[in-house]
Design an enzyme around this catalytic site. Structure first.
Site, PDB file in Angstrom:
ATOM      1  N   ASP A 229     -19.761 -16.118   6.567  1.00 18.22           N
ATOM      2  CA  ASP A 229     -19.114 -15.323   5.531  1.00 18.22           C
ATOM      3  C   ASP A 229     -18.659 -16.278   4.435  1.00 18.22           C
ATOM      4  OD1 ASP A 229     -17.809 -12.457   5.045  1.00 18.22           O
ATOM      5  OD2 ASP A 229     -16.365 -13.991   4.412  1.00 18.22           O
ATOM      6  N   ILE A 230     -19.015 -15.962   3.192  1.00 20.33           N
ATOM      7  CA  ILE A 230     -18.638 -16.828   2.069  1.00 20.33           C
ATOM      8  C   ILE A 230     -17.124 -16.749   1.868  1.00 20.33           C
ATOM      9  CG2 ILE A 230     -18.930 -17.260  -0.403  1.00 20.33           C
ATOM     10  CD1 ILE A 230     -21.695 -15.975  -0.174  1.00 20.33           C
TER      11      ILE A 230
ATOM     12  N   GLU B 201     -20.803 -10.181   1.490  1.00 19.93           N
ATOM     13  CA  GLU B 201     -21.010 -11.634   1.422  1.00 19.93           C
ATOM     14  C   GLU B 201     -21.247 -12.247   2.800  1.00 19.93           C
ATOM     15  OE1 GLU B 201     -16.461 -11.021   1.486  1.00 19.93           O
ATOM     16  OE2 GLU B 201     -18.254  -9.972   0.779  1.00 19.93           O
TER      17      GLU B 201
ATOM     18  N   ASP C   8     -23.400 -11.873  -7.722  1.00 20.12           N
ATOM     19  CA  ASP C   8     -24.772 -11.647  -7.250  1.00 20.12           C
ATOM     20  C   ASP C   8     -25.584 -12.937  -7.315  1.00 20.12           C
ATOM     21  OD1 ASP C   8     -24.164  -9.009  -6.838  1.00 20.12           O
ATOM     22  OD2 ASP C   8     -25.173  -8.276  -8.647  1.00 20.12           O
TER      23      ASP C   8
ATOM     24  N   ASN D 182     -15.954 -12.755  -7.771  1.00 22.44           N
ATOM     25  CA  ASN D 182     -16.191 -11.503  -8.498  1.00 22.44           C
ATOM     26  C   ASN D 182     -15.077 -11.209  -9.491  1.00 22.44           C
ATOM     27  OD1 ASN D 182     -18.677 -10.726  -7.395  1.00 22.44           O
ATOM     28  ND2 ASN D 182     -17.715  -9.791  -5.609  1.00 22.44           N
TER      29      ASN D 182
END
Length: 347
Positions: free
Chosen positions: A227-228, A270, A244, A235
């Site tokens: 997971d980022i 993500e 994106d 964002n």
């Protein structure tokens, strides 16, 4: 590595088509031929009885070998050769009251069904040429056929072969086009439109079936979820287009950082997941750590500046298809352990 190992339903259907044709010739046709052979023993037509009974037994022997080995290509080729030999010997002998020619007509269609358009055409034309020589030189055969009968027979045979070839050729082309269409649709259904990786649908629907069908190709298999870290901030600060772009860049890093046989997917938002076949837990942890370092060292272009982004990893190992769901849950649990441990680590 994100290539989809597609199910091959069309190939399985074609395999069944050939197998049922093979079994029809081996069981039904052989039974009919055998019954006629027994009947001709009582009619004191010994040679014809031997031809029919021995051909029926040869057909049955071939199907027995097929059931033992499962080698459909070899069984179809052998059956086609046996059928050709049966036709030649039957025409040579003449059959019951010189009716052998009437029994030849179904066999070109059988040859096409067993061998396909190209090989079926070659065998059928070769067989027809030999039959034409038999009929051209009556001294070569025991049977005596009338000249007008033989010329019409050859013309009819060539007609049957042409129609059979057209039918088989376009059936095969239709089969290939439908297979390609199925693959395109399946690829579209199982591909994430943003990253080009596999998607959650593939993990939930198709992968379990692949594991059940080919367990030796996968297990033991290590599952890695990542997971980022702080992706919401990307964002919020730079906009969703920038987010994106980060997702696409991370996807590319995962493609280049994993093996060709690994399956990489975007699991949602993500979060990513990848599957490493024939990988034990320790090796999986090492590879996940290597990917974590590559990701942490990569500079992402966000606005006018380059920023480093990290990710947290959870690793677990699966040993059988029945454990896939629980292994994914364990990898997800370990991922959140990595988050609680401060992020940018592997657990």
């Amino acid at each position: 590595m994100s290539k989809i190992p597609l199910s091959n339903d069309a190939a399985e259907i074609d395999h069944l088509r050939r197998a049922y044709t093979l079994m029809f010739v081996s069981y039904i046709a052989a039974a009919i031929i055998f019954v006629y052979g027994i009947r001709h023993i009582y009619d004191q037509q010994t040679l014809l009885a031997v031809i029919l009974i021995s051909s029926a037994l040869a057909f049955l022997l071939n199907i027995v070998v097929f059931h033992l080995t499962g080698r459909i290509d070899r069984a179809c080729l052998v059956q086609s050769v046996l059928v050709s030999m049966f036709v030649l010997v039957l025409v040579y002998q003449g059959g019951y009251h010189n009716t052998a020619l009437y029994w030849v007509y179904p066999f070109p269609i059988i040859q096409f069904a067993l061998l396909g358009a190209r090989r079926g055409a070659l065998l059928n034309l070769s067989l027809t040429l030999l039959l034409a020589l038999f009929l051209k030189f009556p001294e070569w055969t025991i049977a005596k056929y009338r000249p007008e009968e033989t010329s019409r027979f050859i013309s009819s045979m060539l007609t049957v072969i042409c129609v059979g070839w057209i039918s088989e050729y376009f059936r095969a082309r239709s089969h290939h086009k439908m297979t390609a269409l199925q693959r395109d649709q399946q690829t579209l259904a199982y591909t994430d439109s943003l990253t080009g990786l596999l998607n959650r649908r593939y993990i939930d629907v198709d992968l379990p079936a692949q594991l059940l069908d080919n367990p030796d190709d996968y297990f033991p298999m290590t599952v890695v979820m990542l997971d980022i870290d702080h992706f919401k901030e990307v964002n919020d600060s730079f906009g969703h287009d920038a987010g994106d772009g980060v997702l696409r860049a991370v996807s590319q890093l995962l493609r280049t950082g994993t093996r060709a046989e690994d399956l990489v997917a975007r699991y949602g938002g993500e979060e990513f997941i990848f599957f490493m076949p024939h990988t034990q837990l320790n090796d999986g942890l090492k590879r996940a750590e290597s990917l974590r370092q590559q990701l942490a060292q990569h500079a992402f272009a966000l606005g006018s500046v380059a920023r480093h982004i990290t990710a947290s990893f959870g690793v677990a190992t699966c040993h059988s298809p029945s454990n896939l769901k629980s292994t994914i849950q364990m990898a997800d649990k370990n991922l959140y352990e990595a988050k609680r441990a401060g992020r940018n680590c592997v657990r």
